[in-house]
Design a protein around this motif. Structure first.
Motif, mmCIF file in Angstrom:
data_model
loop_
_atom_site.group_PDB
_atom_site.id
_atom_site.type_symbol
_atom_site.label_atom_id
_atom_site.label_comp_id
_atom_site.label_asym_id
_atom_site.label_seq_id
_atom_site.Cartn_x
_atom_site.Cartn_y
_atom_site.Cartn_z
ATOM 1 N N LEU A 1 14.367 9.003 -47.540
ATOM 2 C CA LEU A 1 15.032 10.304 -47.699
ATOM 3 C C LEU A 1 14.498 11.297 -46.670
ATOM 4 O O LEU A 1 15.282 12.052 -46.076
ATOM 5 N N LEU A 2 13.196 11.283 -46.439
ATOM 6 C CA LEU A 2 12.611 12.177 -45.448
ATOM 7 C C LEU A 2 13.199 11.906 -44.063
ATOM 8 O O LEU A 2 13.620 12.834 -43.366
ATOM 9 N N ALA A 3 13.271 10.650 -43.664
ATOM 10 C CA ALA A 3 13.841 10.295 -42.358
ATOM 11 C C ALA A 3 15.310 10.696 -42.289
ATOM 12 O O ALA A 3 15.773 11.227 -41.274
ATOM 13 N N GLY B 1 24.339 8.310 -52.644
ATOM 14 C CA GLY B 1 23.907 8.220 -54.031
ATOM 15 C C GLY B 1 22.844 7.175 -54.295
ATOM 16 O O GLY B 1 22.099 7.278 -55.262
ATOM 17 N N GLU B 2 22.760 6.153 -53.447
ATOM 18 C CA GLU B 2 21.734 5.117 -53.627
ATOM 19 C C GLU B 2 20.359 5.588 -53.166
ATOM 20 O O GLU B 2 19.359 4.939 -53.431
ATOM 21 N N LEU B 3 20.312 6.729 -52.475
ATOM 22 C CA LEU B 3 19.059 7.243 -51.927
ATOM 23 C C LEU B 3 18.412 8.295 -52.821
ATOM 24 O O LEU B 3 17.199 8.476 -52.797
ATOM 25 N N ASP C 1 8.612 12.018 -54.586
ATOM 26 C CA ASP C 1 9.558 11.725 -53.502
ATOM 27 C C ASP C 1 10.572 12.836 -53.285
ATOM 28 O O ASP C 1 11.756 12.589 -53.064
ATOM 29 N N ARG C 2 10.112 14.084 -53.332
ATOM 30 C CA ARG C 2 10.979 15.244 -53.075
ATOM 31 C C ARG C 2 10.910 15.630 -51.605
ATOM 32 O O ARG C 2 9.860 15.555 -50.977
ATOM 33 N N VAL C 3 12.049 16.063 -51.068
ATOM 34 C CA VAL C 3 12.147 16.522 -49.683
ATOM 35 C C VAL C 3 12.834 17.883 -49.690
ATOM 36 O O VAL C 3 13.837 18.086 -50.378
ATOM 37 N N LEU C 4 12.282 18.817 -48.918
ATOM 38 C CA LEU C 4 12.821 20.162 -48.811
ATOM 39 C C LEU C 4 13.017 20.482 -47.331
ATOM 40 O O LEU C 4 12.129 20.246 -46.522
ATOM 41 N N ALA D 1 19.141 17.121 -40.151
ATOM 42 C CA ALA D 1 18.781 18.479 -39.745
ATOM 43 C C ALA D 1 18.883 18.634 -38.227
ATOM 44 O O ALA D 1 19.312 19.674 -37.736
ATOM 45 N N ARG D 2 18.516 17.597 -37.489
ATOM 46 C CA ARG D 2 18.643 17.652 -36.028
ATOM 47 C C ARG D 2 20.099 17.647 -35.589
ATOM 48 O O ARG D 2 20.423 18.117 -34.505
ATOM 49 N N GLU D 3 20.986 17.101 -36.421
ATOM 50 C CA GLU D 3 22.404 16.986 -36.075
ATOM 51 C C GLU D 3 23.228 18.210 -36.471
ATOM 52 O O GLU D 3 24.428 18.239 -36.224
#
Length: 87
Positions: free
Chosen positions: A19-21, A69-71, A45-48, A27-29
């Motif tokens: 998820l982080l990757a 949804g699988e992620l 496993d939270r990403v902000l 975000a770069r796109e």
């Protein structure tokens, strides 16, 4: 005015790195360039991702899409804030 967009998601157990990757790549796109962009991780496993924009509060701004949804365990949470300045 500076507007901050916050995007937060929680990965399924063991998929935090994925998820982080995914979030960093999306975000770069983003169309347009924010004033600043920062990515965070947290337990469970939270990403902000926070992006700062020079725009009116109600401006149409590019946002990260919804992950597959699988992620993730649930839909991403999104918030918009107006900066009141820093110290």
């Amino acid at each position: 005015m500076t507007v901050a967009l916050m995007w937060e998601a929680r990965a399924v157990p063991g998929r935090g790195a994925d998820l982080l990757a995914w979030a960093q790549e999306r975000a770069r796109e983003l169309s347009g360039r924010p004033l600043r962009r920062e990515t965070f991780r947290a337990p469970q496993d939270r990403v902000l991702v926070v992006t700062w924009w020079d725009a009116p509060y109600d401006a149409e701004l590019p946002e990260l899409p919804e992950p597959d949804g699988e992620l993730v365990t649930r839909a991403a949470h999104r918030w918009r804030f107006e900066s009141l300045g820093g110290t």
